[in-house]
Design a protein around this motif. Structure first.
Motif, PDB file in Angstrom:
ATOM      1  N   GLN A   1      14.034   3.329   6.134  1.00  0.00           N
ATOM      2  CA  GLN A   1      12.636   2.918   6.024  1.00  0.00           C
ATOM      3  C   GLN A   1      11.988   2.776   4.886  1.00  0.00           C
ATOM      4  OE1 GLN A   1      10.402   5.740   8.736  1.00  0.00           O
ATOM      5  NE2 GLN A   1       8.501   4.654   8.055  1.00  0.00           N
ATOM      6  N   TYR A   2      11.064   2.190   4.682  1.00  0.00           N
ATOM      7  CA  TYR A   2      10.121   2.218   3.661  1.00  0.00           C
ATOM      8  C   TYR A   2       8.644   2.652   4.114  1.00  0.00           C
ATOM      9  CZ  TYR A   2      13.687  -1.184   1.983  1.00  0.00           C
ATOM     10  OH  TYR A   2      14.594  -2.020   1.453  1.00  0.00           O
ATOM     11  N   LEU A   3       7.938   3.377   3.418  1.00  0.00           N
ATOM     12  CA  LEU A   3       6.898   3.927   3.586  1.00  0.00           C
ATOM     13  C   LEU A   3       5.646   3.784   2.479  1.00  0.00           C
ATOM     14  CD1 LEU A   3       4.408   5.141   5.496  1.00  0.00           C
ATOM     15  CD2 LEU A   3       5.144   7.508   4.551  1.00  0.00           C
ATOM     16  N   VAL A   4       4.674   2.917   2.700  1.00  0.00           N
ATOM     17  CA  VAL A   4       3.700   2.463   1.521  1.00  0.00           C
ATOM     18  C   VAL A   4       2.341   3.458   1.728  1.00  0.00           C
ATOM     19  CG1 VAL A   4       2.419   1.038   0.328  1.00  0.00           C
ATOM     20  CG2 VAL A   4       4.553   0.260   0.985  1.00  0.00           C
ATOM     21  N   LEU A   5       2.256   4.330   1.009  1.00  0.00           N
ATOM     22  CA  LEU A   5       0.849   5.207   1.473  1.00  0.00           C
ATOM     23  C   LEU A   5      -0.462   4.406   0.949  1.00  0.00           C
ATOM     24  CD1 LEU A   5       1.786   8.860   0.687  1.00  0.00           C
ATOM     25  CD2 LEU A   5       1.556   7.640   3.030  1.00  0.00           C
ATOM     26  N   ASP A   6      -0.441   4.030  -0.382  1.00  0.00           N
ATOM     27  CA  ASP A   6      -1.466   2.997  -0.884  1.00  0.00           C
ATOM     28  C   ASP A   6      -0.786   2.191  -1.930  1.00  0.00           C
ATOM     29  OD1 ASP A   6      -0.926   4.693  -3.260  1.00  0.00           O
ATOM     30  OD2 ASP A   6      -2.572   6.191  -2.588  1.00  0.00           O
ATOM     31  N   SER A   7      -1.816   1.453  -2.909  1.00  0.00           N
ATOM     32  CA  SER A   7      -1.041   0.592  -3.670  1.00  0.00           C
ATOM     33  C   SER A   7      -0.288   1.249  -5.062  1.00  0.00           C
ATOM     34  CB  SER A   7      -2.273  -0.058  -4.400  1.00  0.00           C
ATOM     35  OG  SER A   7      -3.065   0.627  -4.998  1.00  0.00           O
TER      36      SER A   7
ATOM     37  N   PHE B   1      13.616   8.162  -2.301  1.00  0.00           N
ATOM     38  CA  PHE B   1      13.152   7.553  -3.315  1.00  0.00           C
ATOM     39  C   PHE B   1      11.586   7.558  -3.300  1.00  0.00           C
ATOM     40  CE2 PHE B   1      17.469   5.835  -3.368  1.00  0.00           C
ATOM     41  CZ  PHE B   1      17.749   5.951  -4.734  1.00  0.00           C
ATOM     42  N   LYS B   2      10.901   7.944  -4.289  1.00  0.00           N
ATOM     43  CA  LYS B   2       9.406   7.870  -4.496  1.00  0.00           C
ATOM     44  C   LYS B   2       8.840   7.146  -5.649  1.00  0.00           C
ATOM     45  CE  LYS B   2       5.342  10.897  -5.044  1.00  0.00           C
ATOM     46  NZ  LYS B   2       4.743  12.368  -5.111  1.00  0.00           N
TER      47      LYS B   2
ATOM     48  N   ALA C   1       8.427  -3.358   3.568  1.00  0.00           N
ATOM     49  CA  ALA C   1       7.606  -2.637   3.431  1.00  0.00           C
ATOM     50  C   ALA C   1       6.255  -3.581   3.192  1.00  0.00           C
ATOM     51  CB  ALA C   1       7.328  -1.548   2.714  1.00  0.00           C
ATOM     52  N   MET C   2       5.249  -3.782   3.763  1.00  0.00           N
ATOM     53  CA  MET C   2       3.944  -4.619   3.492  1.00  0.00           C
ATOM     54  C   MET C   2       2.934  -3.722   3.691  1.00  0.00           C
ATOM     55  SD  MET C   2       5.289  -8.305   4.910  1.00  0.00           S
ATOM     56  CE  MET C   2       4.197  -9.480   3.920  1.00  0.00           C
ATOM     57  N   TYR C   3       1.976  -4.050   2.521  1.00  0.00           N
ATOM     58  CA  TYR C   3       0.764  -3.236   2.496  1.00  0.00           C
ATOM     59  C   TYR C   3      -0.521  -3.963   1.878  1.00  0.00           C
ATOM     60  CZ  TYR C   3      -2.474   0.614   1.513  1.00  0.00           C
ATOM     61  OH  TYR C   3      -3.451   1.534   1.460  1.00  0.00           O
ATOM     62  N   GLY C   4      -1.559  -4.039   2.517  1.00  0.00           N
ATOM     63  CA  GLY C   4      -2.985  -4.533   1.807  1.00  0.00           C
ATOM     64  C   GLY C   4      -2.853  -5.833   1.598  1.00  0.00           C
ATOM     65  N   ARG C   5      -3.593  -6.372   0.534  1.00  0.00           N
ATOM     66  CA  ARG C   5      -3.638  -7.559  -0.028  1.00  0.00           C
ATOM     67  C   ARG C   5      -2.598  -7.916  -0.813  1.00  0.00           C
ATOM     68  NH1 ARG C   5      -8.954  -9.376   0.779  1.00  0.00           N
ATOM     69  NH2 ARG C   5      -8.826 -10.752  -1.007  1.00  0.00           N
ATOM     70  N   GLY C   6      -1.321  -7.989  -0.127  1.00  0.00           N
ATOM     71  CA  GLY C   6      -0.225  -8.555  -0.934  1.00  0.00           C
ATOM     72  C   GLY C   6       0.821  -7.844  -1.439  1.00  0.00           C
ATOM     73  N   MET C   7       0.813  -6.561  -1.208  1.00  0.00           N
ATOM     74  CA  MET C   7       1.969  -5.941  -1.595  1.00  0.00           C
ATOM     75  C   MET C   7       3.070  -5.917  -0.859  1.00  0.00           C
ATOM     76  SD  MET C   7       2.450  -1.558  -2.151  1.00  0.00           S
ATOM     77  CE  MET C   7       1.946  -1.511  -3.802  1.00  0.00           C
TER      78      MET C   7
END
Length: 351
Positions: A23-29, A63-64, A322-328
Motif C-alpha cells: 500500500q501507498y499512503l499520501v498524507l499531504d503534498s 519507506f517515507k 497513490a493519487m492525491y490533491g491536484r495531480g499528485m
C-alpha cells in the motif's frame, strides 16, 4: 508536464526487485509512505542457497518521503510484512503487521502506532492468529478493527482506549462489508452494503451498531470501489465499475456527500482500465491504461474538458497506486526496475 522517476534503494544491489509493496499512503503534498516486505531478498537468498523460501525471514519495510516522492528513506519494523497503513484525525499513524514463525504455524497479527509521522512505532494491540481485515482510528482513543472468523463469520471490534482493550460491536444487518469500514464522524461509520447483487452503502452507529442502509440507485451489476476524499471540500467519493470486456470502461464517480452519480466519457479507446482517481474541488485526475499503456488525464472544470499526459514509461503496474490533491501521482513501472516510481507533482498554480 511535471513527471520524474524515483528509484528505491536496493538491499541486494542492482535493480531493486527486493520488495513486495502492499500500500501507498499520501498524507499531504510532501509526506507519504510505502509499506510491505522484502520478500524478494528471501527469494534471491533461497535460490543462492538451494533451499526453500522461508517466510519467517521476511523483514517488514516502510519507506517515507518528505519531499513529495522525490526521495524515500527506508526503515523496518522487524520481521514480517506490513499490510495496511492509515492515519487518524490527529495525525497518528497505524499499521497492521503480519508475522510468520514458520510456514506451518498460523500467521500472527498486531497493530502498531506512530505519534511522530512514522519515525518510531509501538505495538498497541495483539490479535495473535485472528486475521485483521481492516483497522481504522478516528482519533487517539477511538478505533475499530474488522476480524476474520471461521466460516466467513467476521466480526467488528471497537476500542475507546486507544487499542488497549476491544469489545465486539454487534451488527445484525446482513451484507455489511467490514473491509471497507471507515469513520465519517466520531460516532459514525460508513461502509459498503451488498444484498442480491444490489450495491449500496450503510451508516453504522459506533456506540450501538445500529445500521442505516443508504440507497445509491446504481444500475444492477455495478459496484462501488473503495472510498477516497476530496481534501479541499471534504466530499467523499467512490469509483463505480462493472467489469465487462464488451463494455467501454467510462469513468463513473459516486459522490456520497451529494448522493449523486456522475459519468465522464473522455477520449474512449474501447479498452480502458482506470487504475486511479483523485478529485480536488473542480479538478479531476485519472490514471488510465489504454490498450495496455498508461496515461494521465486531468480536468480543471469538473470533467467538461480533458487534457492528456504521457508518462516517462508507458507500461506501469496497476496496484498499488497513490493519487492525491491536484495531480499528485505515484505509480511504479511494470518492467525493467520494478521499483522505479513515476512521480507527478501536484499543481497548485491553478484553481
Amino acid at each position: 508536464m511535471s513527471w520524474h522517476t524515483t528509484t528505491l534503494p536496493s538491499e541486494t544491489g542492482g535493480n531493486s526487485f527486493d520488495y513486495r509493496l502492499q500500500q501507498y499512503l499520501v498524507l499531504d503534498s510532501h509526506i507519504g509512505f510505502l509499506i510491505g516486505n522484502n520478500s524478494g531478498v528471501e527469494v534471491g537468498n533461497s535460490v543462492g542457497e538451494s533451499r526453500s523460501i522461508n517466510r519467517s525471514n521476511y523483514q517488514t519495510i516502510l519507506f517515507k518521503t518528505e519531499d513529495g516522492g522525490e526521495s524515500f528513506k527506508k526503515s523496518t519494523l522487524g520481521k514480517g510484512t506490513l499490510e495496511q497503513i492509515i492515519n487518524d484525525t490527529q495525525k497518528n499513524l497505524y499499521v497492521i503487521k503480519e508475522t510468520y514463525a514458520t510456514d506451518t504455524i498460523p500467521k500472527k497479527y498486531s497493530i502498531l502506532k506512530s505519534t511522530d509521522l512514522g519515525e518510531s512505532w509501538k505495538q498497541i494491540s495483539n490479535f495473535d492468529t485472528h486475521r485483521i481485515l481492516n483497522v481504522q482510528f478516528y482519533n487517539n482513543t477511538i478505533g475499530i478493527a474488522g476480524i476474520a472468523g471461521e466460516f466467513g463469520k467476521n466480526q467488528l471490534l471497537k476500542t475507546i482506549d486507544g487499542g488497549k482493550t476491544w469489545q465486539k460491536l454487534p451488527i445484525s444487518t446482513k451484507g455489511i462489508n467490514l473491509s471497507t469500514m471507515i469513520f465519517i464522524g466520531k460516532n459514525e461509520l460508513y461502509t459498503h452494503h451488498t444484498i442480491d447483487d444490489v450495491n449500496q452503502t450503510a451508516t453504522v452507529n459506533f456506540t450501538t451498531g445500529e445500521t442505516k442502509i443508504n440507497p445509491c440507485n446504481l444500475m444492477k451489476g455495478y459496484r462501488l470501489r473503495g472510498f477516497f476524499k476530496d481534501h479541499i471540500t471534504g466530499n467523499l467519493y467512490s469509483r463505480v465499475y462493472k467489469y465487462d470486456p464488451k463494455e467501454s470502461h467510462q469513468l463513473m464517480l459516486y459522490n456520497h456527500t451529494s448522493q449523486k452519480l456522475n459519468t465522464y466519457d473522455f477520449v474512449s479507446s474501447g479498452k480502458e482500465l482506470i487504475i486511479g482517481v483523485t478529485v480536488s474541488q473542480n479538478y479531476i485526475g485519472v490514471l488510465r491504461q489504454d490498450n495496455g499503456k498508461t496515461y494521465y488525464y486531468y480536468s480543471y472544470d469538473k470533467g467538461t474538458n480533458w487534457m492528456k499526459e504521457d508518462l516517462p514509461e508507458y507500461l506501469t503496474a496497476g496496484h498499488p497506486v497513490a493519487m492525491y490533491g491536484r495531480g499528485m501521482v505515484w505509480v511504479r513501472n511494470s518492467i525493467r526496475n520494478l521499483y522505479d516510481f513515476q512521480v507527478r507533482k501536484p499543481d497548485f498554480t491553478r484553481k
